[in-house]
Design a protein around this motif. Structure first.
Motif, PDB file in Angstrom:
ATOM      1  N   HIS A  69      -4.571  -3.433 -16.579  1.00  0.00           N
ATOM      2  CA  HIS A  69      -3.657  -3.138 -15.467  1.00  0.00           C
ATOM      3  C   HIS A  69      -3.298  -1.656 -15.418  1.00  0.00           C
ATOM      4  CE1 HIS A  69      -0.705  -3.093 -18.719  1.00  0.00           C
ATOM      5  NE2 HIS A  69       0.106  -2.479 -17.880  1.00  0.00           N
ATOM      6  N   THR A  70      -2.744  -1.262 -14.281  1.00  0.00           N
ATOM      7  CA  THR A  70      -2.193   0.077 -14.090  1.00  0.00           C
ATOM      8  C   THR A  70      -0.854  -0.082 -13.399  1.00  0.00           C
ATOM      9  OG1 THR A  70      -4.402   1.014 -13.851  1.00  0.00           O
ATOM     10  CG2 THR A  70      -2.582   2.351 -13.067  1.00  0.00           C
ATOM     11  N   THR A 120       0.859  -1.178   0.000  1.00  0.00           N
ATOM     12  CA  THR A 120       0.000   0.000   0.000  1.00  0.00           C
ATOM     13  C   THR A 120       0.892   1.223   0.000  1.00  0.00           C
ATOM     14  OG1 THR A 120      -1.663  -1.176   1.265  1.00  0.00           O
ATOM     15  CG2 THR A 120      -1.821   1.216   1.231  1.00  0.00           C
ATOM     16  N   PHE A 121       0.612   2.169  -0.861  1.00  0.00           N
ATOM     17  CA  PHE A 121       1.369   3.411  -0.909  1.00  0.00           C
ATOM     18  C   PHE A 121       0.724   4.421   0.023  1.00  0.00           C
ATOM     19  CE2 PHE A 121       2.146   7.661  -2.601  1.00  0.00           C
ATOM     20  CZ  PHE A 121       3.525   7.659  -2.565  1.00  0.00           C
ATOM     21  N   ILE A 122       1.543   5.068   0.849  1.00  0.00           N
ATOM     22  CA  ILE A 122       1.057   6.101   1.759  1.00  0.00           C
ATOM     23  C   ILE A 122       1.552   7.444   1.227  1.00  0.00           C
ATOM     24  CG2 ILE A 122       1.074   6.953   4.127  1.00  0.00           C
ATOM     25  CD1 ILE A 122       1.750   4.021   4.958  1.00  0.00           C
ATOM     26  N   PRO A 123       0.661   8.263   0.633  1.00  0.00           N
ATOM     27  CA  PRO A 123       1.077   9.502  -0.031  1.00  0.00           C
ATOM     28  C   PRO A 123       1.909  10.439   0.836  1.00  0.00           C
ATOM     29  CG  PRO A 123      -1.211   9.046  -0.509  1.00  0.00           C
ATOM     30  CD  PRO A 123      -0.764   8.040   0.524  1.00  0.00           C
ATOM     31  N   ALA A 124       1.680  10.480   2.130  1.00  0.00           N
ATOM     32  CA  ALA A 124       2.415  11.400   2.995  1.00  0.00           C
ATOM     33  C   ALA A 124       3.897  11.026   3.097  1.00  0.00           C
ATOM     34  CB  ALA A 124       1.787  11.411   4.384  1.00  0.00           C
ATOM     35  N   HIS A 125       4.246   9.816   2.696  1.00  0.00           N
ATOM     36  CA  HIS A 125       5.619   9.330   2.845  1.00  0.00           C
ATOM     37  C   HIS A 125       6.444   9.411   1.564  1.00  0.00           C
ATOM     38  CE1 HIS A 125       4.070   6.759   6.405  1.00  0.00           C
ATOM     39  NE2 HIS A 125       4.224   8.019   6.732  1.00  0.00           N
ATOM     40  N   GLY A 126       5.900   9.959   0.510  1.00  0.00           N
ATOM     41  CA  GLY A 126       6.649  10.039  -0.740  1.00  0.00           C
ATOM     42  C   GLY A 126       5.787  10.555  -1.862  1.00  0.00           C
ATOM     43  N   THR A 127       6.211  10.236  -3.076  1.00  0.00           N
ATOM     44  CA  THR A 127       5.474  10.675  -4.253  1.00  0.00           C
ATOM     45  C   THR A 127       5.238   9.478  -5.164  1.00  0.00           C
ATOM     46  OG1 THR A 127       5.430  12.306  -6.034  1.00  0.00           O
ATOM     47  CG2 THR A 127       7.544  11.308  -5.555  1.00  0.00           C
ATOM     48  N   GLU A 128       4.184   9.545  -5.947  1.00  0.00           N
ATOM     49  CA  GLU A 128       3.822   8.414  -6.799  1.00  0.00           C
ATOM     50  C   GLU A 128       3.367   8.918  -8.162  1.00  0.00           C
ATOM     51  OE1 GLU A 128       1.395   4.752  -5.574  1.00  0.00           O
ATOM     52  OE2 GLU A 128      -0.095   6.177  -6.316  1.00  0.00           O
ATOM     53  N   ILE A 129       3.729   8.173  -9.203  1.00  0.00           N
ATOM     54  CA  ILE A 129       3.320   8.486 -10.569  1.00  0.00           C
ATOM     55  C   ILE A 129       2.626   7.249 -11.140  1.00  0.00           C
ATOM     56  CG2 ILE A 129       4.103   9.081 -12.901  1.00  0.00           C
ATOM     57  CD1 ILE A 129       6.619  10.290 -11.481  1.00  0.00           C
ATOM     58  N   GLN A 130       1.466   7.457 -11.733  1.00  0.00           N
ATOM     59  CA  GLN A 130       0.739   6.372 -12.399  1.00  0.00           C
ATOM     60  C   GLN A 130       1.062   6.429 -13.879  1.00  0.00           C
ATOM     61  OE1 GLN A 130      -3.487   6.191 -11.538  1.00  0.00           O
ATOM     62  NE2 GLN A 130      -3.882   5.464 -13.606  1.00  0.00           N
TER      63      GLN A 130
END
Length: 84
Positions: free
Chosen positions: A20-21, A3-13
């Motif tokens: 799929h994604t 699970t990605f926690i946005p407050a702990h980093g950055t994410e790009i889709q």
């Protein structure tokens, strides 16, 4: 699965289609401030839990090496722009 926690980093889709994604996330490590976790994950639409992520790659990279990678990506993109 993760699970990605946005407050702990950055994410790009990226690489999204009807099956799929894919995601890439960058997260600084609290115990090693000069190191970043680089993680590649995928979700599958037809999975039992479509929000569950499969980690495809996980790397720990220094911020210095991350800057070198950024420079290489920038150079590649500039070359592609010149070729267009």
């Amino acid at each position: 699965m993760s699970t990605f926690i946005p407050a702990h980093g950055t994410e790009i889709q990226f690489g999204s289609d009807h099956n799929h994604t894919s995601y890439v996330s960058l997260r600084p490590l609290a115990h090693a401030p000069d190191t970043v976790e680089l993680r590649f994950e995928t979700t599958f639409t037809k999975a039992k839990d479509p929000s569950a992520r499969q980690t495809k790659g996980q790397y720990f990279i220094s911020k210095t090496d991350l800057r070198l990678l950024r420079n290489q990506i920038d150079a590649l993109l500039c070359q592609a722009d010149d070729d267009a």
